[in-house]
Scaffold this motif. Structure first.
Motif, PDB file in Angstrom:
ATOM      1  N   MET A   1      39.370   6.537  -0.450  1.00 45.74           N
ATOM      2  CA  MET A   1      38.108   6.487   0.224  1.00 45.74           C
ATOM      3  C   MET A   1      38.017   5.353   1.250  1.00 45.74           C
ATOM      4  SD  MET A   1      35.531   8.392   0.365  1.00 45.74           S
ATOM      5  CE  MET A   1      33.838   8.400   0.475  1.00 45.74           C
ATOM      6  N   GLU A   2      38.540   4.062   0.821  1.00 42.76           N
ATOM      7  CA  GLU A   2      38.477   2.885   1.681  1.00 42.76           C
ATOM      8  C   GLU A   2      39.426   3.163   2.991  1.00 42.76           C
ATOM      9  OE1 GLU A   2      39.591  -1.511   1.207  1.00 42.76           O
ATOM     10  OE2 GLU A   2      38.385  -0.817  -0.571  1.00 42.76           O
ATOM     11  N   HIS A   3      40.534   3.695   2.786  1.00 48.82           N
ATOM     12  CA  HIS A   3      41.365   3.984   3.949  1.00 48.82           C
ATOM     13  C   HIS A   3      40.677   4.774   4.858  1.00 48.82           C
ATOM     14  CE1 HIS A   3      45.108   4.397   6.149  1.00 48.82           C
ATOM     15  NE2 HIS A   3      44.848   5.858   5.991  1.00 48.82           N
ATOM     16  N   ARG A   4      39.950   6.012   4.459  1.00 47.75           N
ATOM     17  CA  ARG A   4      39.313   6.723   5.494  1.00 47.75           C
ATOM     18  C   ARG A   4      38.004   6.153   6.162  1.00 47.75           C
ATOM     19  NH1 ARG A   4      36.768  12.820   4.358  1.00 47.75           N
ATOM     20  NH2 ARG A   4      35.665  12.833   6.124  1.00 47.75           N
ATOM     21  N   HIS A   5      37.546   5.132   5.220  1.00 54.43           N
ATOM     22  CA  HIS A   5      36.512   4.198   5.922  1.00 54.43           C
ATOM     23  C   HIS A   5      36.931   3.472   6.943  1.00 54.43           C
ATOM     24  CE1 HIS A   5      32.651   2.202   6.442  1.00 54.43           C
ATOM     25  NE2 HIS A   5      33.264   0.987   6.314  1.00 54.43           N
ATOM     26  N   ALA A   6      38.084   2.923   6.834  1.00 54.57           N
ATOM     27  CA  ALA A   6      38.803   1.957   7.777  1.00 54.57           C
ATOM     28  C   ALA A   6      38.978   2.712   9.077  1.00 54.57           C
ATOM     29  CB  ALA A   6      40.086   1.218   7.309  1.00 54.57           C
ATOM     30  N   LYS A   7      39.509   4.073   8.914  1.00 54.69           N
ATOM     31  CA  LYS A   7      39.788   4.731  10.023  1.00 54.69           C
ATOM     32  C   LYS A   7      38.784   4.952  10.823  1.00 54.69           C
ATOM     33  CE  LYS A   7      44.062   7.594   8.902  1.00 54.69           C
ATOM     34  NZ  LYS A   7      44.509   8.885   8.309  1.00 54.69           N
ATOM     35  N   HIS A   8      37.510   5.566  10.122  1.00 51.19           N
ATOM     36  CA  HIS A   8      36.125   5.819  10.797  1.00 51.19           C
ATOM     37  C   HIS A   8      35.757   4.535  11.772  1.00 51.19           C
ATOM     38  CE1 HIS A   8      32.776   7.618  11.438  1.00 51.19           C
ATOM     39  NE2 HIS A   8      31.678   6.597  10.962  1.00 51.19           N
ATOM     40  N   SER A   9      35.814   3.516  10.755  1.00 50.35           N
ATOM     41  CA  SER A   9      35.404   2.182  11.424  1.00 50.35           C
ATOM     42  C   SER A   9      36.238   1.591  12.810  1.00 50.35           C
ATOM     43  CB  SER A   9      35.602   0.801  10.393  1.00 50.35           C
ATOM     44  OG  SER A   9      35.188  -0.178  11.156  1.00 50.35           O
ATOM     45  N   LEU A  10      37.669   2.091  12.829  1.00 51.89           N
ATOM     46  CA  LEU A  10      38.323   1.644  13.948  1.00 51.89           C
ATOM     47  C   LEU A  10      38.142   2.615  15.008  1.00 51.89           C
ATOM     48  CD1 LEU A  10      40.804   0.635  15.316  1.00 51.89           C
ATOM     49  CD2 LEU A  10      42.340   2.113  13.994  1.00 51.89           C
ATOM     50  N   LEU A  11      37.655   3.864  14.819  1.00 55.28           N
ATOM     51  CA  LEU A  11      37.392   4.944  15.765  1.00 55.28           C
ATOM     52  C   LEU A  11      35.977   4.690  16.337  1.00 55.28           C
ATOM     53  CD1 LEU A  11      38.069   7.574  16.984  1.00 55.28           C
ATOM     54  CD2 LEU A  11      37.064   8.737  15.153  1.00 55.28           C
ATOM     55  N   ASP A  12      35.259   4.362  15.574  1.00 51.32           N
ATOM     56  CA  ASP A  12      33.850   3.654  15.878  1.00 51.32           C
ATOM     57  C   ASP A  12      34.113   2.402  16.911  1.00 51.32           C
ATOM     58  OD1 ASP A  12      32.318   5.621  15.145  1.00 51.32           O
ATOM     59  OD2 ASP A  12      31.687   4.334  13.435  1.00 51.32           O
ATOM     60  N   ASP A  13      34.975   1.630  16.676  1.00 54.28           N
ATOM     61  CA  ASP A  13      35.330   0.347  17.240  1.00 54.28           C
ATOM     62  C   ASP A  13      35.996   0.682  18.802  1.00 54.28           C
ATOM     63  OD1 ASP A  13      34.109  -1.267  15.432  1.00 54.28           O
ATOM     64  OD2 ASP A  13      35.951  -1.879  14.727  1.00 54.28           O
ATOM     65  N   GLN A  14      36.649   1.831  18.665  1.00 57.98           N
ATOM     66  CA  GLN A  14      37.434   2.193  20.068  1.00 57.98           C
ATOM     67  C   GLN A  14      36.569   2.844  20.985  1.00 57.98           C
ATOM     68  OE1 GLN A  14      40.554   4.486  17.664  1.00 57.98           O
ATOM     69  NE2 GLN A  14      42.093   3.066  18.762  1.00 57.98           N
TER      70      GLN A  14
END
Length: 111
Positions: A1-14
């Protein structure tokens, strides 16, 4: 779940980065551009969206075929493969009368 959150956070940052760099005025414009690109590369998604729009009667058969990137006969085949019936659209009396008048006018003007 943490990995998915990290991807989402990276996408938001991009996304924020592209807006901040001035490539897009807002997230909505970026999303529209991203979807246009996605649809340009994925015919399966164009076809799926066209089928849904057609089933919901939001577009005609010819418009759905255009969205899918096909001719009408090809799109009819897709509908048949999916077991979907082609919806026959009929004109209202006013639309029919208007069309008939237009044909008569064209015939009279071409004489």
């Amino acid at each position: 779940m943490e990995h998915r959150h990290a991807k989402h956070s990276l996408l938001d940052d991009q996304i924020k980065g592209l807006i901040g760099a001035g490539y897009y005025p807002n997230k909505s414009e970026l999303t529209i551009d991203a979807l246009r690109y996605l649809f340009s590369r994925r015919q399966d998604l164009r076809v799926a969206s066209a089928v849904e729009l057609y089933q919901e009667r939001k577009v005609t058969l010819s418009r759905a075929a255009e969205i899918a990137g096909m001719v009408s006969e090809e799109f009819k085949g897709v509908l048949a493969e999916k077991g979907l019936k082609i919806k026959v659209e009929s004109l209202s009396d006013d639309e029919f009368d208007e069309g008939l008048k237009l044909i008569k006018d064209i015939r009279e003007n071409s004489k």
